[in-house]
Scaffold this active site. Sequence first.
Site, PDB file in Angstrom:
ATOM      1  CB  CYS A 102       1.066   1.307   4.753  1.00 18.20           C
ATOM      2  SG  CYS A 102      -0.495   0.426   5.008  1.00 18.20           S
ATOM      3  CB  SER A 159      -7.386   3.455  -6.703  1.00 19.09           C
ATOM      4  OG  SER A 159      -6.813   4.685  -6.324  1.00 19.09           O
ATOM      5  CG  ASN A 176     -13.771  10.133  -4.078  1.00 25.56           C
ATOM      6  OD1 ASN A 176     -14.854  10.699  -3.987  1.00 25.56           O
ATOM      7  ND2 ASN A 176     -12.818  10.534  -4.899  1.00 25.56           N
ATOM      8  CG  HIS A 227      -6.955   8.002   1.064  1.00 20.26           C
ATOM      9  ND1 HIS A 227      -7.384   6.718   0.777  1.00 20.26           N
ATOM     10  CD2 HIS A 227      -6.962   8.659  -0.123  1.00 20.26           C
ATOM     11  CE1 HIS A 227      -7.616   6.601  -0.522  1.00 20.26           C
ATOM     12  NE2 HIS A 227      -7.385   7.763  -1.099  1.00 20.26           N
ATOM     13  CB  CYS A 232      -0.902  -0.020   1.236  1.00 23.26           C
ATOM     14  SG  CYS A 232      -1.666   1.576   1.580  1.00 23.26           S
ATOM     15  CG  HIS A 256      -4.086  -1.198   4.612  1.00 23.15           C
ATOM     16  ND1 HIS A 256      -3.725  -0.336   3.601  1.00 23.15           N
ATOM     17  CD2 HIS A 256      -4.746  -2.225   4.010  1.00 23.15           C
ATOM     18  CE1 HIS A 256      -4.126  -0.824   2.431  1.00 23.15           C
ATOM     19  NE2 HIS A 256      -4.757  -1.969   2.648  1.00 23.15           N
ATOM     20  CG  HIS A 313      -4.125   3.428   4.172  1.00 15.49           C
ATOM     21  ND1 HIS A 313      -3.073   2.708   4.680  1.00 15.49           N
ATOM     22  CD2 HIS A 313      -4.295   4.481   5.015  1.00 15.49           C
ATOM     23  CE1 HIS A 313      -2.613   3.304   5.765  1.00 15.49           C
ATOM     24  NE2 HIS A 313      -3.342   4.381   5.993  1.00 15.49           N
ATOM     25  CD  GLN A 324      -8.113  12.636  -3.830  1.00 17.67           C
ATOM     26  OE1 GLN A 324      -7.570  13.457  -4.553  1.00 17.67           O
ATOM     27  NE2 GLN A 324      -8.783  11.604  -4.307  1.00 17.67           N
TER      28      GLN A 324
HETATM   29  O1  LIG Z   1      -7.564  11.025  -7.079  1.00 12.81           O
HETATM   30  P1  LIG Z   1      -8.039   9.600  -7.124  1.00 12.81           P
HETATM   31  O2  LIG Z   1      -8.515   9.100  -5.806  1.00 12.81           O
HETATM   32  O3  LIG Z   1      -7.063   8.684  -7.792  1.00 12.81           O
HETATM   33  O4  LIG Z   1      -9.302   9.637  -8.116  1.00 12.81           O
HETATM   34  C1  LIG Z   1     -10.646   9.616  -7.728  1.00 12.81           C
HETATM   35  O5  LIG Z   1     -11.065  10.874  -7.209  1.00 12.81           O
HETATM   36  C2  LIG Z   1     -10.991  11.993  -8.084  1.00 12.81           C
HETATM   37  C3  LIG Z   1     -11.600  13.208  -7.406  1.00 12.81           C
HETATM   38  O6  LIG Z   1     -12.952  13.023  -7.065  1.00 12.81           O
HETATM   39  C4  LIG Z   1     -11.674  11.707  -9.428  1.00 12.81           C
HETATM   40  O7  LIG Z   1     -11.363  12.741 -10.341  1.00 12.81           O
HETATM   41  C5  LIG Z   1     -11.247  10.367 -10.030  1.00 12.81           C
HETATM   42  O8  LIG Z   1     -12.043  10.091 -11.163  1.00 12.81           O
HETATM   43  C6  LIG Z   1     -11.433   9.263  -8.982  1.00 12.81           C
HETATM   44  O9  LIG Z   1     -11.014   8.022  -9.507  1.00 12.81           O
END
Ligand SMILES: O=P(O)(O)O[C@H]1O[C@H](CO)[C@@H](O)[C@H](O)[C@H]1O
Lengths: 350, 350
Positions: A55, A164, A156, A169, A52, A116, A167, A171
């Site tokens: 981590c 993806s 997300n 997190h 990961c 994780h 873990h 943004q």
């Molecule tokens: O930045 P990440 O987590 O790779 O990407 C994810 O969040 C982003 C922000 O909402 C989006 O634009 C991506 O399509 C999504 O896969």
Amino acid sequence: MKNFDINEDPHRRYNPLINEWVLVSPHRSKRPWQGQNETVTSDALPEYDPTCYLCPGNVRANGMVNPDYESSFVFENDFAALKQEEIAFEENKNETFFRAKPERGISRVVCFSPKHNLTLPEMPAEAIENIIHTWQKEYTDLGNVDYINHVQIFENKGSVMGCSNPHPHGQIWAQSSLPTEVEKTQNNLKAYFDIHNKTLLEDYIKEEMKLDERIVVENDHFVALVPFWAIWPYETMIVSKRNVSKITDFTETEVTDFAIILKQLTTKYDNLFETSFPYSSGIHQSPTDGELHPEWHFHMHFYPPLLRSATVKKFMVGYEMMGESQRDITPEKSAAVLREQSNVHYKNNS
Amino acid sequence: MKNFDINEDPHRRYNPLINEWVLVSPHRSKRPWQGQNETVTSDALPEYDPTCYLCPGNVRANGMVNPDYESSFVFENDFAALKQEEIAFEENKNETFFRAKPERGISRVVCFSPKHNLTLPEMPAEAIENIIHTWQKEYTDLGNVDYINHVQIFENKGSVMGCSNPHPHGQIWAQSSLPTEVEKTQNNLKAYFDIHNKTLLEDYIKEEMKLDERIVVENDHFVALVPFWAIWPYETMIVSKRNVSKITDFTETEVTDFAIILKQLTTKYDNLFETSFPYSSGIHQSPTDGELHPEWHFHMHFYPPLLRSATVKKFMVGYEMMGESQRDITPEKSAAVLREQSNVHYKNNS
Ligand SMILES: O=P(O)(O)O[C@H]1O[C@H](CO)[C@@H](O)[C@H](O)[C@H]1O
Ligand SMILES: O=P(O)(O)O[C@H]1O[C@H](CO)[C@@H](O)[C@H](O)[C@H]1O
């Protein structure tokens, strides 16, 4: 002629935050589902995963090594959608069809925990307080950058929401312009404030608390509810009871109460289908453009895709994309279902 | 300071149809993907499936038997989101937060072909003409219902777009109000028409044909292009060259050319990743409210979710839901990639 029954008859509801409508079809929740099922990711994740990139101690794609962090950890997104570089540009004011402008910004990743496999509902409330403090610091630091006028904090959660890495997190995308949805919201909040000299959400949650039909959970300083105009089946919004325009205005008691309500709401979510409940969440608050924004009232949206079970989601597709958002189960029903979920996480009786 | 390069630098583009912006991050298309992959549905479907509720002669959920139809077949949706019943209702004009109104409407399903496995790109153009004639008839019939003011024709294709049955079909949701996205579009089209006495799309496609950078395919009467402000990676729009406000205004030559461009565009889509390309599509055209709508200019949107391959889609999630739509690959790049796809379907060399 039959009288309108909001619990039975197809209708539209108005969202005053963005000035848009949603189509509600209460009678339709009975239709059978033969479409796509989501895969449920195994709950048995290790506390540390050597592969990961989030981590502690591991190497990221760009060769950087994560520190041995003990609570939260923030770094610049290795594949940022925004760049910090200043770009020379002159706008052609006469352009109608081909309007484009460079956009500067900073994207960061906020790891919520070194573990994780520890998502928000399973963390102690004190650990969530720590995340809130991190959000406060980032909002301040990024907001202080001269060209940054908006700081979008979001998460997300779950592969179905494009995440993806399991873990835990979130943004932060901080940028020079107000993003479209924020600008829409600000326009409506401002129009209301200019007339009433109170925030739209202050008046709205007062009404909601009186009606007590769509409240999921509340404490002294926050309320979590399914908005009257929610579009996602189990959409919720956490609103501060006090009219604060940004996360840095919270008192320490408010930080504590925000942590508690975050834990309770996400626990109820997980308990609903006994799964790690996917969603995208995000905080809407005052821009950092240096202006006073008394119209802004701190709130956090949760948009979870699931509809009937851990594997059947609501698809916002053809009609929704061309026409308007559509929902089957009513917000009142969803709120009742969420409210009755336990505050104790299904995996853990402590 | 570096000069703005639209092919390299993060920027925002403006969508004049809905007055919203999109964030474009051209440099980001290189990031690796470790997230969710979609399942590719097997291409080997039978021409007739005894368990399919859309195949000719089969029984539907409500016990009705489908006729032995030979081209297209239309029926009322068995689980309609709208109902035809008139509902008594008095609006409280003073309500700010809890505005709801009953909505009347009719939902229909349009089977495109009796063959379970024959999607648009694999049909002969003449069979597509037949679907267009069906859309014309439905637009007229539904539009003539006194309380119907808008007829939304759309298709959800592929399980990733919430389609629960691969049998080629679309839907029509006709209703008393203008849906949110349609109303937004109408406001912007009208503002343009009021100033220029020409439709926004008439002027826009003229510019696009001069620039010839985002055109995917065109013929005498239609053009298919990736809009300058597209949000989905391979989003396209088919626009009529003549300024017609609705599908029933097409001449027979236009019907033929529309069928041809539909076949070519969807063939290019299938060829891109050698898969039955998922999308939601929908026609935007004049409301059926009895008014003249010279501002409306017939167009059809295609919103396909795929980004990198048959299994990796673009997720419109956290930032996109809270902030604004975001894309990596530029519209110019997407148009070039689509343009160079063959007009002959990969499964069929005839
Ligand atoms: O930045 P990440 O987590 O790779 O990407 C994810 O969040 C982003 C922000 O909402 C989006 O634009 C991506 O399509 C999504 O896969
Ligand atoms: O009516 P269907 O095909 O069962 O349903 C599909 O299309 C509808 C209209 O876009 C959506 O509301 C549903 O979420 C989707 O699953």
